[in-house]
Every structure is written in C-alpha cells, then in structure tokens.
Design an enzyme around this catalytic site. Structure first.
Site, PDB file in Angstrom:
ATOM      1  CB  CYS A 101     -20.025   2.869   8.669  1.00  0.00           C
ATOM      2  SG  CYS A 101     -18.506   3.746   8.232  1.00  0.00           S
TER       3      CYS A 101
ATOM      4  NE  ARG B 180      -3.707   0.099   2.466  1.00  0.00           N
ATOM      5  CZ  ARG B 180      -4.957   0.306   2.059  1.00  0.00           C
ATOM      6  NH1 ARG B 180      -5.341   1.521   1.695  1.00  0.00           N
ATOM      7  NH2 ARG B 180      -5.819  -0.682   2.023  1.00  0.00           N
TER       8      ARG B 180
END
Length: 437
Positions: free
Chosen positions: A265, A31
């Site tokens: 979420c 990443r």
C-alpha cells in the site's frame, strides 16, 4: 467479489461471516483450486479458519464464472489488482476496466457496482461509463468502498474498523439513495459496535484511501529522520516518540523508527497520490518528499550495516532476521530487505537469513546465493554480524547468551530496536540500533 486476492478474499470471508451469501470470482486456476479446497494462498492470521467455517456454512463459494456469480447479487465488488504503471507510478486500471465490462455483460438485474480496489479519483465514474457503453440499458449504481486493512490484522480491522468509507454518486437520479440502502444494509452488523460508516461523494472516498496511507507513510519518514537527528545529538528516539505521541493531536501510532516502509500500500499509494495531484495541478510536496526520504532510507540502512562491519562486508557472514516488510505476513512487496540485501550481496557478504513465514515468498526477490535457515539461531551460527530487518515477536525473546554462543562475531545491527541495549552490551555485543544512544 471479483478477485480472490488479499483484499477480495478477506472482504469476502468477513462479509460471509456477517451472514451474507458471497461468491468470489477468481480466474487464476491454481489459486481457485486452492481456495475451493480451503487452502489459503496468502498468510493472514485467522483467515484459514474464517474461510473454512463459511464454506461449511454455505455462505462462501469460489468460482471462475462471473455470470453465475453476479446472478441475483445486490452488490458486486471489484477487488482486482491496481499495480503501478511502468514509467509514471500511476495505478494501472486495466483489470478494473475489464472487470467492469465483464460485469456489464453478465448482469440482468439492478446491482451496486463497488470499487474495493485502491483506484485514482474518477475511476468509479469511468466504470459507470464503461458499463453504459457495454450495455446501455443496464440498471445499476456505482459506489466506492476503499479498504483499510492492515496485513497481519486484516480480520480485526474489517470486523472492528475505525471507520467505513462509502462513496456514492450524488449525481444519480435518486442522489445515491438506493445504493446507500444496499451498502448500509451490508454494513449494518457494525452498528452493534457503533463503528462509524461515512457516506461521502465518490471522489472523496477514492481520495481518502490515498490520503490516509500517505499521511501514515509521512509519519514513518518523519520519525526516521528524527531518529537520525537523535543519534547525532545524543537523544533517544523512543522517548521522543512517546513525548510526541502522548499529544492527542499526533497520536502514538506509526512513530516507530526503522529501515523504511514497504508493503502493498504505502509505496504504491504515495506514488499514485503524487501523480494524481500533479495531473490536477496541485503538487503534493510533502508526499513527494516522503517518497524520496523512504527510498534514501533503505540505501542508508545498507550503508549502516557496512559501516558496522568496519567499512567492508567482503567475506563477512551476516545473519539476517526477518525478510517480510512487516511481521504477521508473508508479503515481500517493496520490503526494505530487498534493496538492503541486494547491496550487501553485491559487496561480497555471505548472507544467512531466517523469516518465520516469508522465506518462500522472499526467494524470487533476493540474490540466489542467500542461505535460508531453519531458525533464528541457525541463521546466527558462525555469523560475524547479526542484522534485524523485521520485528517478529519470536525474535524479541532471543537470549543474548544463546546468540553470543552461536555467533562468531559480536556485532548486532538492530534496525527495528527490538533488543535491550544494556542486555546486549552485557553479553559482550557491539550493539547498533536506530535513534538510540
């Protein structure tokens, strides 16, 4: 910014766009290499341009060395993952606590340590304890600054927020005044658009994120139950939602029926809030019911598809449009497509799927026998049934005539209500939608 994931990367890029110098710490080598090259490992509209512009301007940098990143920093944000713990659903704070220890060992001057990750009540005070245990003589304050970023519209949400919540330690010697000055300055650019910046207690800020997401999840589950009722009594859920939403006390948003909520979420935060409340001795029955309704919803949607196929999908070819939990993202976390397609595959369906950006992310989560197609019409080719699972705008413009030409069967199960029922019936389809006659 400790953590270069979704929240950390978006926040870092937007803070840099405000004119700040931002260092992002990312420990994952792949990443980090991608970010340094300007390659964005997540799909978020506009983020690649924002990151590239601020790298060129010298305001945004990426590295793995916490000590180098925090040197001279006025605010240090913790934006690492807080996945649900196995077994109880409470947020796993392992990465948050480790970040606090590393920050304490790396700091030399005063800074505000800010939790950007979604964390349970009391986490900011626990961070302060960990830092004092690690380095007793440190000068710092803690603050909580939860994010309210919608995937697919995260940059707009950051730059033009409904509100910014900042939790301060009112028990600090100065009542949190120094931390308030630092974070107030950081968010000052938003004063030009008069965005509300609310300074509250630490505990209030930590709880606000959970409460907000749980309330929105509850609205989704409510309208899904109303959609089922509409089908039974011959009402139209879209007219119902409009009639409700025009009431300013209720509002129009999140009154869209579908196969249940997903994403990073709502499932995690609703479950975490129920655990927080149970531990505090004040159970949240409404949120507990919301979690149960949503889990059952996904199972019911698989059964709806089977019923539309006459009671069996064995040997049937099913075209699936959309895999991600919502459009404008490649996020597959808790996507309704996962339990739905697993059940269809277990019952012998031959599944052909297309998603504009999410197919690579979907593969590890879905049965290996699924065929991934190059377009919506390619997925529809030879299908007995067409199922809509994600409401990408590109799907809304599909011609009923072209679908009828591509498909073998004439059944559509539209779990997002993106098509016009009259147009589909006119093209010879048996059209099943959610909450509409």
């Amino acid at each position: 910014m400790i953590g270069g994931g979704y929240v950390g990367l978006v926040s870092a890029a937007c803070f840099a766009e405000f004119g700040n110098d931002v260092s992002v710490v990312e420990i994952d080598p792949a990443r980090l290499a991608a970010l340094r090259d300007g390659r964005i490992p997540i799909y978020e509209p506009g983020l690649d341009t924002l990151v590239a512009d601020n790298i060129r301007a010298g305001r945004l940098s990426f590295g793995h060395d916490i000590a180098a990143a925090v040197r001279g920093a006025e605010a240090i944000f913790i934006a690492v993952g807080t996945p649900p713990r196995n077994g109880d659903g409470q947020a796993d704070l392992t990465y948050v606590h480790e970040a606090a220890r590393q920050i304490a060992r790396a700091m030399s001057d005063y800074a505000v340590i800010v939790t950007k990750s979604t964390v349970p009540v009391g986490t900011s005070r626990r961070i302060a304890e960990i830092m004092r245990q690690t380095c007793p003589d440190l000068a710092f304050d803690v603050a909580s600054n939860p994010e309210f970023l919608r995937e697919g519209n995260a940059i707009g949400d950051f730059m033009k927020p409904d509100r910014v919540i900042v939790g301060l330690d009112e028990d600090a010697p100065d009542g949190g005044a120094r931390a308030r000055a630092v974070l107030g300055s950081l968010y000052r650019p938003l004063s030009l658009i008069e965005a509300p910046v609310l300074f509250v207690k630490l505990e209030t800020a930590e709880l606000t994120k959970y409460a907000s997401n749980s309330f929105l999840a509850m609205k989704i589950s409510f309208i899904n139950e109303m959609a089922d009722l509409c089908e039974r009594v011959g009402a139209n859920v879209h007219d119902l939602a409009r009639g409700m939403g025009l009431d300013g006390r209720i509002g129009r948003k999140f009154l869209h029926p579908g196969p249940g909520y997903g994403g990073s979420c709502f499932p995690k935060d609703t479950l975490a809030l129920t655990r927080i409340a149970q531990e505090a001795g004040t159970p949240t029955r409404l949120i507990e019911a919301t979690v149960g309704v949503n889990d059952a919803r996904k199972v019911a949607m698989a059964s709806r598809i089977v019923a539309a196929c006459g009671g069996s999908v064995q040997g049937r070819t099913i075209a699936v449009l959309g895999l991600t939990f919502k459009p404008e993202t490649d996020d597959m976390r808790e996507a309704p497509s996962i339990p739905i397609l697993v059940r269809l595959a277990e019952r012998g369906a031959d599944i052909r799927a297309f998603d504009p950006v999410g197919m690579a992310a979907a593969r590890p989560h879905l049965p290996p026998a699924i065929t991934y197609c190059d377009s919506a019409l390619d997925a529809a080719r030879g299908a007995d049934v067409l199922v809509v699972l994600t409401e990408w705008n590109a799907f809304r413009a599909l011609s009923p005539v072209h679908l009828a030409t591509a498909m073998r069967g004439r059944t559509i199960v539209d779990l997002r209500n993106i098509f016009d029922p009259a147009a589909m019936r006119g093209a010879g389809f048996t059209y099943n939608s959610v909450g509409r006659p």
